[in-house]
Design a protein around this motif. Sequence first.
Motif, PDB file in Angstrom:
ATOM      1  N   PRO A 183       0.840  -1.208   0.000  1.00 20.10           N
ATOM      2  CA  PRO A 183       0.000   0.000   0.000  1.00 20.10           C
ATOM      3  C   PRO A 183       0.868   1.248   0.000  1.00 20.10           C
ATOM      4  O   PRO A 183       1.998   1.239   0.483  1.00 20.10           O
ATOM      5  CB  PRO A 183      -0.804  -0.140   1.299  1.00 20.10           C
ATOM      6  N   GLU A 184       0.300   2.339  -0.530  1.00 18.88           N
ATOM      7  CA  GLU A 184       1.090   3.572  -0.635  1.00 18.88           C
ATOM      8  C   GLU A 184       0.165   4.771  -0.627  1.00 18.88           C
ATOM      9  O   GLU A 184      -0.958   4.725  -1.142  1.00 18.88           O
ATOM     10  CB  GLU A 184       1.929   3.555  -1.911  1.00 18.88           C
ATOM     11  N   PHE A 185       0.647   5.861  -0.023  1.00 18.94           N
ATOM     12  CA  PHE A 185      -0.082   7.128  -0.044  1.00 18.94           C
ATOM     13  C   PHE A 185      -0.101   7.662  -1.475  1.00 18.94           C
ATOM     14  O   PHE A 185       0.891   7.544  -2.187  1.00 18.94           O
ATOM     15  CB  PHE A 185       0.601   8.118   0.899  1.00 18.94           C
ATOM     16  N   PRO A 186      -1.213   8.249  -1.936  1.00 20.60           N
ATOM     17  CA  PRO A 186      -1.259   8.786  -3.303  1.00 20.60           C
ATOM     18  C   PRO A 186      -0.147   9.803  -3.524  1.00 20.60           C
ATOM     19  O   PRO A 186      -0.031  10.780  -2.793  1.00 20.60           O
ATOM     20  CB  PRO A 186      -2.653   9.441  -3.376  1.00 20.60           C
ATOM     21  N   SER A 226      -8.733   3.110   3.191  1.00 15.72           N
ATOM     22  CA  SER A 226      -8.897   3.838   4.437  1.00 15.72           C
ATOM     23  C   SER A 226      -7.985   3.252   5.522  1.00 15.72           C
ATOM     24  O   SER A 226      -7.593   2.090   5.450  1.00 15.72           O
ATOM     25  CB  SER A 226     -10.362   3.798   4.888  1.00 15.72           C
ATOM     26  N   LEU A 227      -7.669   4.069   6.537  1.00 18.40           N
ATOM     27  CA  LEU A 227      -6.783   3.647   7.622  1.00 18.40           C
ATOM     28  C   LEU A 227      -7.621   3.361   8.862  1.00 18.40           C
ATOM     29  O   LEU A 227      -8.407   4.207   9.306  1.00 18.40           O
ATOM     30  CB  LEU A 227      -5.751   4.744   7.930  1.00 18.40           C
ATOM     31  N   LYS A 250      -7.262  11.852   9.637  1.00 18.39           N
ATOM     32  CA  LYS A 250      -7.664  12.855   8.651  1.00 18.39           C
ATOM     33  C   LYS A 250      -7.024  12.608   7.284  1.00 18.39           C
ATOM     34  O   LYS A 250      -7.322  13.322   6.321  1.00 18.39           O
ATOM     35  CB  LYS A 250      -7.262  14.255   9.138  1.00 18.39           C
ATOM     36  N   SER A 251      -6.131  11.621   7.178  1.00 17.38           N
ATOM     37  CA  SER A 251      -5.414  11.370   5.924  1.00 17.38           C
ATOM     38  C   SER A 251      -6.375  10.904   4.837  1.00 17.38           C
ATOM     39  O   SER A 251      -7.374  10.236   5.109  1.00 17.38           O
ATOM     40  CB  SER A 251      -4.324  10.320   6.155  1.00 17.38           C
ATOM     41  N   LYS A 252      -6.062  11.264   3.597  1.00 18.47           N
ATOM     42  CA  LYS A 252      -6.859  10.765   2.472  1.00 18.47           C
ATOM     43  C   LYS A 252      -6.608   9.269   2.305  1.00 18.47           C
ATOM     44  O   LYS A 252      -5.643   8.722   2.841  1.00 18.47           O
ATOM     45  CB  LYS A 252      -6.501  11.506   1.185  1.00 18.47           C
ATOM     46  N   LYS A 253      -7.433   8.595   1.541  1.00 16.43           N
ATOM     47  CA  LYS A 253      -7.313   7.156   1.364  1.00 16.43           C
ATOM     48  C   LYS A 253      -6.034   6.797   0.602  1.00 16.43           C
ATOM     49  O   LYS A 253      -5.639   7.489  -0.325  1.00 16.43           O
ATOM     50  CB  LYS A 253      -8.525   6.599   0.621  1.00 16.43           C
ATOM     51  N   TRP A 254      -5.424   5.692   1.033  1.00 16.44           N
ATOM     52  CA  TRP A 254      -4.202   5.194   0.400  1.00 16.44           C
ATOM     53  C   TRP A 254      -4.564   4.294  -0.788  1.00 16.44           C
ATOM     54  O   TRP A 254      -5.724   3.892  -0.953  1.00 16.44           O
ATOM     55  CB  TRP A 254      -3.374   4.394   1.396  1.00 16.44           C
ATOM     56  N   ASN A 255      -3.557   3.988  -1.586  1.00 17.49           N
ATOM     57  CA  ASN A 255      -3.709   2.925  -2.580  1.00 17.49           C
ATOM     58  C   ASN A 255      -3.548   1.589  -1.849  1.00 17.49           C
ATOM     59  O   ASN A 255      -2.516   1.350  -1.221  1.00 17.49           O
ATOM     60  CB  ASN A 255      -2.652   3.056  -3.674  1.00 17.49           C
ATOM     61  N   PRO A 256      -4.542   0.694  -1.892  1.00 22.14           N
ATOM     62  CA  PRO A 256      -4.474  -0.529  -1.068  1.00 22.14           C
ATOM     63  C   PRO A 256      -3.413  -1.497  -1.560  1.00 22.14           C
ATOM     64  O   PRO A 256      -2.934  -1.418  -2.697  1.00 22.14           O
ATOM     65  CB  PRO A 256      -5.875  -1.124  -1.220  1.00 22.14           C
TER      66      PRO A 256
END
Length: 279
Positions: A183-186, A226-227, A250-256
């Motif tokens: 997984p990775e943050f956009p 989501s986290l 509050k972080s945006k959704k990651w790439n799963p």
Amino acid sequence: MAKLDIFNPVWLDVVFTGRNQAYGAYVLRKENAKTTNKSLVIGAICFILLVSSPLIAAKIKSLMGEKEEEQERIIETEVVLSTPPPVDEQAPPPPPAAEPPKPRVDQVRFPPPVVVPAEQVREEEPPSQEELAVKDPGQKTIEGDPNAEVRIDQPVGEAPPTQQAAVVEDNGVYEVANIEVQPEFPGGMNKFYEYVGKSYNYPAAAKEQGVSGRVILNFVVEKDGSLTDIKVVRDLGMGTGEEAIRVLKKSKKWNPGIQNGRPVRVSYTIPIVLNLEAQ
């Protein structure tokens, strides 16, 4: 006498005429001008270095401080590895494939021709034309069932049936090191740390106490990115861990994470470096 220059080197030869000129006094007086000029140059250089040494030391200290500050701003990413879950040997095996229904018409074994060496040829008579007139050819001789329903969309006899495996939803939590695509943050982890740096509010109590260091968090990246299940593995106290949890929520959704072409739940551990001097 007013024009008499007693420092003229000519007088040295007059004074030391007929004397031992290899004596030290003659050499010292002859080289006096060069020695004096050399001493003045060396003394001037030493004086300049002595006067400017505080400025040089301050400049070196400033450069070293910038390098240390650069190193402190580097945020490390740590991944905590754990052993994979044990295999459940007592789990029931998958059910056997369903037996296809019997054909309506009798079936006689009619193996396909295969080219083999002579020593491997088996003595097996193919079915006669009379048998094929009333029976269907197949992989095995089977007695037909006249009452069987005629279906053209299902295999019959001993042909291997096409069995579609049941789709089982995978809700297990994988470790980040054991999956195909992590997984990775956009935008990448640099973008994630930029977001943390902008969103993290240094607690007032931590500022007063001069708290700095690393807060380590663990969370699960769900199939939708989501986290969830955010926990503080190592806390610095004074509200630093609670603020880190707030920022991750509050972080945006990651790439799963992806395993076998499907998104899966992944456990992820990450440090957040707190540097009070950078505030």
